[in-house]
Design a protein around this motif. Sequence first.
Motif, mmCIF file in Angstrom:
data_model
loop_
_atom_site.group_PDB
_atom_site.id
_atom_site.type_symbol
_atom_site.label_atom_id
_atom_site.label_comp_id
_atom_site.label_asym_id
_atom_site.label_seq_id
_atom_site.Cartn_x
_atom_site.Cartn_y
_atom_site.Cartn_z
ATOM 1 N N MET A 39 -27.643 0.740 -32.166
ATOM 2 C CA MET A 39 -28.819 -0.086 -32.332
ATOM 3 C C MET A 39 -28.726 -1.290 -31.403
ATOM 4 S SD MET A 39 -30.255 -1.797 -35.803
ATOM 5 C CE MET A 39 -30.010 -3.539 -35.727
ATOM 6 N N ALA A 40 -29.775 -1.540 -30.678
ATOM 7 C CA ALA A 40 -29.805 -2.655 -29.739
ATOM 8 C C ALA A 40 -30.258 -3.933 -30.440
ATOM 9 C CB ALA A 40 -30.747 -2.340 -28.583
ATOM 10 N N LEU A 41 -29.659 -5.033 -30.043
ATOM 11 C CA LEU A 41 -30.060 -6.350 -30.521
ATOM 12 C C LEU A 41 -31.109 -6.913 -29.572
ATOM 13 C CD1 LEU A 41 -26.479 -7.747 -31.128
ATOM 14 C CD2 LEU A 41 -28.078 -6.976 -32.884
ATOM 15 N N SER A 42 -32.095 -7.598 -30.118
ATOM 16 C CA SER A 42 -33.112 -8.222 -29.270
ATOM 17 C C SER A 42 -32.619 -9.589 -28.791
ATOM 18 C CB SER A 42 -34.416 -8.405 -30.049
ATOM 19 O OG SER A 42 -34.267 -9.419 -31.039
ATOM 20 N N ALA A 43 -33.268 -10.100 -27.766
ATOM 21 C CA ALA A 43 -32.915 -11.422 -27.258
ATOM 22 C C ALA A 43 -33.060 -12.469 -28.355
ATOM 23 C CB ALA A 43 -33.792 -11.768 -26.053
ATOM 24 N N GLN A 44 -34.108 -12.376 -29.142
ATOM 25 C CA GLN A 44 -34.322 -13.334 -30.235
ATOM 26 C C GLN A 44 -33.181 -13.279 -31.258
ATOM 27 O OE1 GLN A 44 -36.323 -15.804 -30.543
ATOM 28 N NE2 GLN A 44 -35.716 -16.350 -32.617
ATOM 29 N N GLU A 45 -32.758 -12.078 -31.628
ATOM 30 C CA GLU A 45 -31.647 -11.936 -32.582
ATOM 31 C C GLU A 45 -30.366 -12.554 -32.025
ATOM 32 O OE1 GLU A 45 -32.610 -7.820 -34.951
ATOM 33 O OE2 GLU A 45 -32.072 -7.665 -32.818
#
Length: 75
Positions: free
Chosen positions: A1-7
Amino acid sequence: MALSAQEMRVDVATLERLFARGYAGYSSMSPQRWAATFQALRDAVPQQASSAEFRDLLAVGLQNVDDNHVGLWSF
């Protein structure tokens, strides 16, 4: 699962607060240097990354904390 820039930016902000509040070696660097360190981390956050990639980004960004008491793990 990829993390978003915001996360990742939220995690960087949390890490910054944790260091400021509870890291015994915090006084070894000036507040300006800490601010610059965490700003550089925020600036380096990609659009997406795996947790391992994010951990590695944090490890590189925190290399100037050189007292051998800081470690990052992923599970």
